[in-house]
Each structure stands twice: as structure tokens, then as C-alpha cells.
Write a protein that holds these residues in place. Sequence first.
Motif, short mmCIF file in Angstrom:
data_model
loop_
_atom_site.label_atom_id
_atom_site.label_comp_id
_atom_site.label_asym_id
_atom_site.label_seq_id
_atom_site.Cartn_x
_atom_site.Cartn_y
_atom_site.Cartn_z
N ARG A 25 2.47 -15.77 14.56
CA ARG A 25 1.28 -15.33 13.84
C ARG A 25 0.38 -14.51 14.74
N THR A 26 0.20 -14.95 15.98
CA THR A 26 -0.64 -14.23 16.93
C THR A 26 -0.09 -12.85 17.22
N THR A 27 1.19 -12.76 17.51
CA THR A 27 1.78 -11.45 17.83
C THR A 27 1.83 -10.56 16.60
N ARG A 28 2.11 -11.13 15.43
CA ARG A 28 2.12 -10.33 14.20
C ARG A 28 0.74 -9.73 13.96
N ASP A 29 -0.29 -10.53 14.09
CA ASP A 29 -1.66 -10.04 13.89
C ASP A 29 -2.00 -8.94 14.89
N LEU A 30 -1.56 -9.10 16.09
CA LEU A 30 -1.86 -8.12 17.13
C LEU A 30 -1.07 -6.83 16.92
N VAL A 31 0.19 -6.95 16.57
CA VAL A 31 1.07 -5.78 16.46
C VAL A 31 0.89 -5.04 15.14
N ASP B 234 -1.67 -4.99 12.90
CA ASP B 234 -2.95 -4.33 12.71
C ASP B 234 -3.81 -4.57 13.94
N ALA B 235 -3.63 -3.69 14.90
CA ALA B 235 -4.35 -3.84 16.17
C ALA B 235 -5.85 -3.67 16.00
N ARG B 236 -6.30 -3.08 14.89
CA ARG B 236 -7.74 -2.88 14.69
C ARG B 236 -8.41 -4.12 14.13
N ARG C 156 -9.33 -10.18 16.21
CA ARG C 156 -8.33 -11.15 16.65
C ARG C 156 -8.92 -12.55 16.60
N ALA D 107 -7.66 -17.99 20.14
CA ALA D 107 -6.36 -18.58 20.46
C ALA D 107 -6.32 -20.03 20.01
#
Length: 128
Positions: free
Chosen positions: A101-107, A109-111, A114, A117
Motif C-alpha cells: 500500500r505504501t509503495t503503491r501510494d508513492l508510485v 500518485d507521487a503528488r 503521503r 508510516a
Amino acid sequence: MSENTWPSEWLRGVLDVCVLRILADGPTYGYALAARLADGGLGAIKGGTLYPLLGRLESAGLVTVEWRAGEGGPGRKYYDLTPAGRDELARRAALWDAFSRTTRDLVVDARAPRPAATVLPDPTEENP
């Protein structure tokens, strides 16, 4: 994306938890495990990758191994989860879910803002 094009470093990161998950359905042998992984979309996993992984899981006490006679053919090594393997599957599945979930959110839609953690409890610590 074609199932045969997953980067090998991604597969190395997730293969153990996928194998543990398949074994949660009951004992099975290496070829059947490889077929389930392929059917699940991971592509062809070579024996040179799968069998050492199974050996590491056995050494860690997460799986047991039993030889079973073959029906009209050679015997097969069947792998099954131990209680420690079931606990480890639950732990790794929760970690993988949070990480993905963390990497998906970051990758994806980087805008987007965030989220903070997620800190998961350490399963080796006793609860008060």
C-alpha cells in the motif's frame, strides 16, 4: 505486463510469502507449487529458485517435508506449514500489505499526500 517480465528482485521479495500462502491450503509438492505460482500470475519459477527457498523454509522450521510414494511413478516430497509457518505467514502477509500500500501510494500518485508510516507491533515482544 506479461507475467514473464516481472523483475527478478521483485520476485525475490515476495516469493517466500506467496509459497507460505499456497502451503496454507494444505500439503503439496514442488511442481504443484510452481504451477500455482504461475497460475497466480508470477510466471514460471524455476526449480533452482523454488527448491532452495523450500529448503530455507524447512531449515527455519516453517515447513515440514514428507516423502510420499508416487502412483505409478517416483515418490514426491510434500511440503506443509508448521504452526510457526502459519504464524510467519500472518506476520509477513500483514507486512507485505502495508508495504505494498505504501509503495503503491508513492508510485501511482507521487503528488498525493503521503500517509504516516504504519508501525506494526513486534511479534517477539510480550503484550502487557
